[in-house]
Write an enzyme that holds these catalytic residues in place. Sequence first.
Site, PDB file in Angstrom:
ATOM      1  N   GLU A  60      44.154  36.843  41.034  1.00  0.00           N
ATOM      2  CA  GLU A  60      44.022  37.907  42.216  1.00  0.00           C
ATOM      3  C   GLU A  60      45.351  37.624  43.138  1.00  0.00           C
ATOM      4  O   GLU A  60      45.883  38.660  43.809  1.00  0.00           O
ATOM      5  CB  GLU A  60      42.928  37.606  43.007  1.00  0.00           C
ATOM      6  CG  GLU A  60      42.249  38.340  41.732  1.00  0.00           C
ATOM      7  CD  GLU A  60      41.207  37.468  40.863  1.00  0.00           C
ATOM      8  OE1 GLU A  60      42.016  35.923  41.108  1.00  0.00           O
ATOM      9  OE2 GLU A  60      40.561  37.234  40.284  1.00  0.00           O
ATOM     10  N   HIS A 130      29.166  39.399  41.858  1.00  0.00           N
ATOM     11  CA  HIS A 130      29.157  40.816  41.525  1.00  0.00           C
ATOM     12  C   HIS A 130      28.515  41.461  42.780  1.00  0.00           C
ATOM     13  O   HIS A 130      28.038  43.040  41.762  1.00  0.00           O
ATOM     14  CB  HIS A 130      28.602  40.760  40.079  1.00  0.00           C
ATOM     15  CG  HIS A 130      29.109  40.002  39.774  1.00  0.00           C
ATOM     16  ND1 HIS A 130      29.094  38.130  39.018  1.00  0.00           N
ATOM     17  CD2 HIS A 130      30.706  40.085  38.701  1.00  0.00           C
ATOM     18  CE1 HIS A 130      29.628  37.735  38.548  1.00  0.00           C
ATOM     19  NE2 HIS A 130      31.035  38.732  38.178  1.00  0.00           N
TER      20      HIS A 130
HETATM   21  C1  LIG Z   1      38.295  34.324  40.683  1.00  0.00           C
HETATM   22  C2  LIG Z   1      37.929  34.997  39.940  1.00  0.00           C
HETATM   23  N1  LIG Z   1      38.429  36.122  39.498  1.00  0.00           N
HETATM   24  C3  LIG Z   1      37.874  36.631  38.120  1.00  0.00           C
HETATM   25  C4  LIG Z   1      36.413  36.681  37.857  1.00  0.00           C
HETATM   26  C5  LIG Z   1      35.678  36.799  36.533  1.00  0.00           C
HETATM   27  N2  LIG Z   1      35.867  36.422  35.447  1.00  0.00           N
HETATM   28  C6  LIG Z   1      35.373  35.410  35.346  1.00  0.00           C
HETATM   29  S1  LIG Z   1      34.996  34.809  33.434  1.00  0.00           S
HETATM   30  C7  LIG Z   1      36.302  35.677  33.238  1.00  0.00           C
HETATM   31  C8  LIG Z   1      37.665  35.511  32.040  1.00  0.00           C
HETATM   32  C9  LIG Z   1      37.690  34.199  31.841  1.00  0.00           C
HETATM   33  O1  LIG Z   1      38.528  34.242  30.340  1.00  0.00           O
HETATM   34  P1  LIG Z   1      39.304  32.573  30.268  1.00  0.00           P
HETATM   35  O2  LIG Z   1      39.510  31.679  31.431  1.00  0.00           O
HETATM   36  O3  LIG Z   1      40.053  32.936  29.097  1.00  0.00           O
HETATM   37  O4  LIG Z   1      37.940  32.093  29.854  1.00  0.00           O
HETATM   38  P2  LIG Z   1      36.616  31.713  28.692  1.00  0.00           P
HETATM   39  O5  LIG Z   1      35.620  32.220  29.401  1.00  0.00           O
HETATM   40  O6  LIG Z   1      37.654  33.356  28.148  1.00  0.00           O
HETATM   41  O7  LIG Z   1      36.846  31.005  28.011  1.00  0.00           O
HETATM   42  C10 LIG Z   1      36.897  36.663  34.520  1.00  0.00           C
HETATM   43  C11 LIG Z   1      38.152  37.135  34.415  1.00  0.00           C
HETATM   44  C12 LIG Z   1      35.874  35.313  38.874  1.00  0.00           C
HETATM   45  N3  LIG Z   1      34.647  34.629  37.452  1.00  0.00           N
HETATM   46  N4  LIG Z   1      36.840  34.276  39.164  1.00  0.00           N
END
Ligand SMILES: Cc1ncc(C[n+]2csc(CCOP(=O)(O)OP(=O)(O)O)c2C)c(N)n1
Length: 325
Positions: A60, A130
């Site tokens: 972010e 959330h």
């Molecule tokens: C600081 C923050 N920003 C946004 C999120 C929301 N979020 C949860 S999972 C996710 C995607 C994660 O993708 P990746 O790092 O590729 O891991 P994957 O779950 O696909 O293995 C996001 C944006 C969060 N948990 N924390």
Amino acid sequence: MIKMNMLQAVNNALVTAMEADETAMVFGEDVGHFGGVFRATSHLQEKFGKARCFNTPLTEQGIIGFANGLASQGSTAIAEIQFADYIFPAFDQIVNETAKFRYRSGGQFTCGSLTIRTPYGGGIAGGLYHSQSPEAFFAHIPGMKIVVPRNPYQAKGLLLASIRDDNPVLFMEPKRLYRASVGEVPEEDYELPLGKADVISQGSDITVLAWGAQVEVVEKAVEMASSDGISCEVIDLRSILPWDVETVCQSVEKTGRLLVSHEAPLTGGFASEISATVQERCFLNLESPISRVCGLDTPYPLAHEKEYMPDHLKIYEAIKHSVNY
Ligand SMILES: Cc1ncc(C[n+]2csc(CCOP(=O)(O)OP(=O)(O)O)c2C)c(N)n1
């Protein structure tokens, strides 16, 4: 006019803004092909290409840092922070750069063409990360505007006004209403004024003030109060910063009472700022203490979400207490 839910209205506003302004770009976590976790940015990448709607890394601080650069170089930057709960890694960029860039550069540069969209609020069983309503943190930053729509009509008109406003805007979307709130929305381009409250219904006994998803909650309480013969004036603030002091104070001068309700915890919430200003401006008109019906002073609880919420019953009780004070 066509019927839209709030997500469709946001999407429609983004399409309208991007069609009208070829420098407008939309970016954030998963907003591209996927269309964002709530699908607010659906089909934008197909329509406008990968250079104008694209995914960012999960950072972010990086999203807003990049957005500040883009905006200060003249582009219209529309950043999505996936949940308002995740805006805090970007706090430094927003507080110290976005809001201050014009002042700091003596007017040479500005982040005025940046709009940060973010879903906020609870009532969706989303738990700690959330559900939060962090508007008050940002209300403390001169140089920003903060806008919160309560229905699809407002979402499109206020978002277009935010994108085109000369100041950076934090546009907070009540996620509980994304699909639940449906209404008629003009197909054409239109803007609603920032900084102006909306007096939803006239009344004479008490002014009841809220914004975003909380408006429909206070309306439910007001309906109960009106069957007891209590006449409430309901105001939707629409903009938290700057907030419409004139409209609120005019109303309180007439009704002599004020109740402010928001989902964020009571302590340090924006209701405190409103209460302080109204007691300064309307002291001699007040018939009872200003009432705040807000979230509890606790981390947002998953299991006890219902107890946490300033629901219509708490508001109804507070209205009766204020009127019978
Ligand atoms: C600081 C923050 N920003 C946004 C999120 C929301 N979020 C949860 S999972 C996710 C995607 C994660 O993708 P990746 O790092 O590729 O891991 P994957 O779950 O696909 O293995 C996001 C944006 C969060 N948990 N924390």
